[in-house]
Design an enzyme around this catalytic site. Structure first.
Site, PDB file in Angstrom:
ATOM      1  N   GLU A 259       0.844  -1.208   0.000  1.00 37.30           N
ATOM      2  CA  GLU A 259       0.000   0.000   0.000  1.00 37.30           C
ATOM      3  C   GLU A 259       0.872   1.248   0.000  1.00 37.30           C
ATOM      4  OE1 GLU A 259      -2.839  -0.227   3.199  1.00 37.30           O
ATOM      5  OE2 GLU A 259      -3.769  -2.010   2.383  1.00 37.30           O
ATOM      6  N   HIS A 277      -7.758   1.839   1.277  1.00 39.82           N
ATOM      7  CA  HIS A 277      -7.769   1.574   2.731  1.00 39.82           C
ATOM      8  C   HIS A 277      -8.618   2.611   3.486  1.00 39.82           C
ATOM      9  CE1 HIS A 277      -5.344  -0.678   5.999  1.00 39.82           C
ATOM     10  NE2 HIS A 277      -6.488  -0.268   6.490  1.00 39.82           N
TER      11      HIS A 277
HETATM   12  P1  NAD Z   1     -11.915  -9.123  15.686  1.00 37.91           P
HETATM   13  O1  NAD Z   1     -10.704  -9.458  16.491  1.00 37.91           O
HETATM   14  O2  NAD Z   1     -13.133  -8.660  16.396  1.00 37.91           O
HETATM   15  O3  NAD Z   1     -12.328 -10.382  14.778  1.00 37.91           O
HETATM   16  C1  NAD Z   1     -11.399 -11.164  14.098  1.00 37.91           C
HETATM   17  C2  NAD Z   1     -11.949 -12.570  14.041  1.00 37.91           C
HETATM   18  O4  NAD Z   1     -11.046 -13.356  13.276  1.00 37.91           O
HETATM   19  C3  NAD Z   1     -12.066 -13.234  15.421  1.00 37.91           C
HETATM   20  O5  NAD Z   1     -13.387 -13.705  15.631  1.00 37.91           O
HETATM   21  C4  NAD Z   1     -11.059 -14.377  15.368  1.00 37.91           C
HETATM   22  O6  NAD Z   1     -11.519 -15.535  16.067  1.00 37.91           O
HETATM   23  C5  NAD Z   1     -10.983 -14.646  13.879  1.00 37.91           C
HETATM   24  N1  NAD Z   1      -9.740 -15.295  13.479  1.00 37.91           N
HETATM   25  C6  NAD Z   1      -8.497 -15.106  13.956  1.00 37.91           C
HETATM   26  N2  NAD Z   1      -7.623 -15.923  13.328  1.00 37.91           N
HETATM   27  C7  NAD Z   1      -8.350 -16.621  12.428  1.00 37.91           C
HETATM   28  C8  NAD Z   1      -8.014 -17.635  11.490  1.00 37.91           C
HETATM   29  N3  NAD Z   1      -6.760 -18.089  11.373  1.00 37.91           N
HETATM   30  N4  NAD Z   1      -9.004 -18.135  10.738  1.00 37.91           N
HETATM   31  C9  NAD Z   1     -10.278 -17.689  10.838  1.00 37.91           C
HETATM   32  N5  NAD Z   1     -10.659 -16.771  11.746  1.00 37.91           N
HETATM   33  C10 NAD Z   1      -9.696 -16.233  12.523  1.00 37.91           C
HETATM   34  O7  NAD Z   1     -11.417  -8.062  14.616  1.00 37.91           O
HETATM   35  P2  NAD Z   1     -12.312  -6.985  13.827  1.00 37.91           P
HETATM   36  O8  NAD Z   1     -12.418  -5.740  14.641  1.00 37.91           O
HETATM   37  O9  NAD Z   1     -13.543  -7.637  13.336  1.00 37.91           O
HETATM   38  O10 NAD Z   1     -11.317  -6.658  12.621  1.00 37.91           O
HETATM   39  C11 NAD Z   1     -11.052  -7.607  11.610  1.00 37.91           C
HETATM   40  C12 NAD Z   1      -9.975  -7.095  10.679  1.00 37.91           C
HETATM   41  O11 NAD Z   1     -10.363  -5.877  10.077  1.00 37.91           O
HETATM   42  C13 NAD Z   1      -8.623  -6.822  11.328  1.00 37.91           C
HETATM   43  O12 NAD Z   1      -7.611  -7.375  10.526  1.00 37.91           O
HETATM   44  C14 NAD Z   1      -8.483  -5.341  11.277  1.00 37.91           C
HETATM   45  O13 NAD Z   1      -7.157  -4.935  11.196  1.00 37.91           O
HETATM   46  C15 NAD Z   1      -9.243  -5.019  10.011  1.00 37.91           C
HETATM   47  N6  NAD Z   1      -9.676  -3.616   9.938  1.00 37.91           N
HETATM   48  C16 NAD Z   1      -9.556  -2.973   8.742  1.00 37.91           C
HETATM   49  C17 NAD Z   1      -9.960  -1.636   8.651  1.00 37.91           C
HETATM   50  C18 NAD Z   1      -9.858  -0.893   7.336  1.00 37.91           C
HETATM   51  O14 NAD Z   1      -9.649   0.309   7.355  1.00 37.91           O
HETATM   52  N7  NAD Z   1     -10.045  -1.547   6.203  1.00 37.91           N
HETATM   53  C19 NAD Z   1     -10.459  -0.955   9.771  1.00 37.91           C
HETATM   54  C20 NAD Z   1     -10.603  -1.676  10.954  1.00 37.91           C
HETATM   55  C21 NAD Z   1     -10.200  -3.004  11.037  1.00 37.91           C
END
Ligand code: NAD
Length: 303
Positions: A259, A277
């Site tokens: 990115e 993003h």
């Molecule tokens: P969260 O921790 O609430 O949920 C993540 C889920 O993934 C959990 O339920 C966990 O059990 C599961 N998980 C972990 N490892 C796994 C695996 N190997 N296989 C399958 N499931 C697995 O997180 P969230 O707040 O829902 O965020 C999810 C993602 O979104 C993060 O990577 C975060 O960085 C990203 N995010 C992106 C933006 C953006 O600007 N695009 C903004 C916020 C968050």
């Protein structure tokens, strides 16, 4: 009066809240040396993703009690160094969940109905009503990979669209999925049955390229993949080949392995759409990210 140092721009409401707890100084775009000087007598440091709270910075602080990261990831804070000095690190992991969920749904709808491509065509002066035939979300199966905060927000909204939701998440309690009427399954099975696949897991050595050539080969020819989590979860080369050879329907990505993307061939494909993003880039998410951490700072400084 405690000194609160804000070194990345945060929402005005958060700044106002912090003023209740002490003297607030807003100083952005600092050099490492400037930050080391300013943090010397600060009681709280409030940052977003720009400021790097490294060991060097943390060691320069004599009074610091709390580092507040307005947002989710704390990868820009040296947690070990902070813990060693008894500094509390707070963040706001829930603040952007709805914004990210809405963007993922936006990318699903945009891909399914070719909205960006049709807009571009219209702006070129064309009136092409044949090229952009799409498909409904209604009646389709949505596969959610990672049923955490964001994944669950998507599941709720997908229900309103009349979609069947399945999920892969080995770490959530089975009851969580069951209560939401979601069938849990292995990732390869999810790839076979889903018309839309959306990823919401963290990027770890285990999740890197979890959607690769093998998983993509199991997908239906109409499947649309959306990723608003982290670049690197999908093998972009395999994704490019699959879209280019019409093995899947298309993709909508908010995040990339590199990115900003440089010479990324995905950007040349008609059936690829993307955003830079922007998952958390909404007025509401930014406000919530700031005010949630400001409230925690106020409490911590009050003892
Ligand atoms: P969260 O921790 O609430 O949920 C993540 C889920 O993934 C959990 O339920 C966990 O059990 C599961 N998980 C972990 N490892 C796994 C695996 N190997 N296989 C399958 N499931 C697995 O997180 P969230 O707040 O829902 O965020 C999810 C993602 O979104 C993060 O990577 C975060 O960085 C990203 N995010 C992106 C933006 C953006 O600007 N695009 C903004 C916020 C968050």
């Amino acid at each position: 009066m405690p000194k609160i140092l804000i070194t990345d721009s945060i929402h005005d409401d958060a700044v106002e809240l912090l003023k209740q707890a002490g003297t607030v100084e807003v100083a952005t775009d600092l050099t490492v040396e400037e930050l080391k000087e300013k943090i010397k007598d600060a009681d709280a440091l409030v940052i977003r993703s720009g400021t790097k709270a490294t060991k060097e910075i943390i060691d320069a602080a004599d009074n610091l009690k709390v580092i507040a990261r307005a947002g989710v990831g704390v990868d820009n804070v040296d947690l070990t160094a902070a813990t060693e000095k008894g500094i509390i690190v707070v963040n706001s992991p829930d603040a952007s969940s709805i914004s990210v969920a809405e963007l993922a749904l936006g990318l699903m709808l945009s891909s399914a109905r070719n909205i960006p491509q049709a807009t571009a065509s219209l702006k070129r002066g064309e009136w092409d009503r044949k090229s952009f035939k799409g498909m409904e979300l209604y009646g389709k199966t949505l596969g959610i990979i990672g049923l955490g905060r964001i994944g669950q927000q998507i599941a709720k909204r997908a229900e309103a669209f009349g979609m069947t939701v399945v999920a892969y998440d080995p770490y959530i309690p089975v009851e969580v999925a069951k209560n939401m009427g979601i069938e849990l399954m292995e990732v390869n099975d999810l790839c076979k049955v889903s018309d839309f696949i959306t990823l919401h897991v963290p990027l770890t050595p285990k999740t890197k390229h979890m959607i690769g050539k093998e998983q993509i080969s199991l997908m239906k020819p109409n499947t649309i993949i959306v990723n608003c989590a982290r670049g690197g979860l999908i093998d972009e080369e395999a994704l490019y080949d699959a879209i280019n050879n019409k093995k899947i329907g298309g993709a909508g990505l908010d995040v990339f392995e590199e990115e900003p993307p440089k010479d990324n061939p995905l950007l040349t494909l008609d059936k690829f759409i993307g955003t830079p993003h922007q998952g958390a880039s909404t007025v509401e998410a930014q406000k919530s990210a700031g005010t949630v951490v400001a409230e925690q700072v106020v409490k911590i400084l009050a003892g």
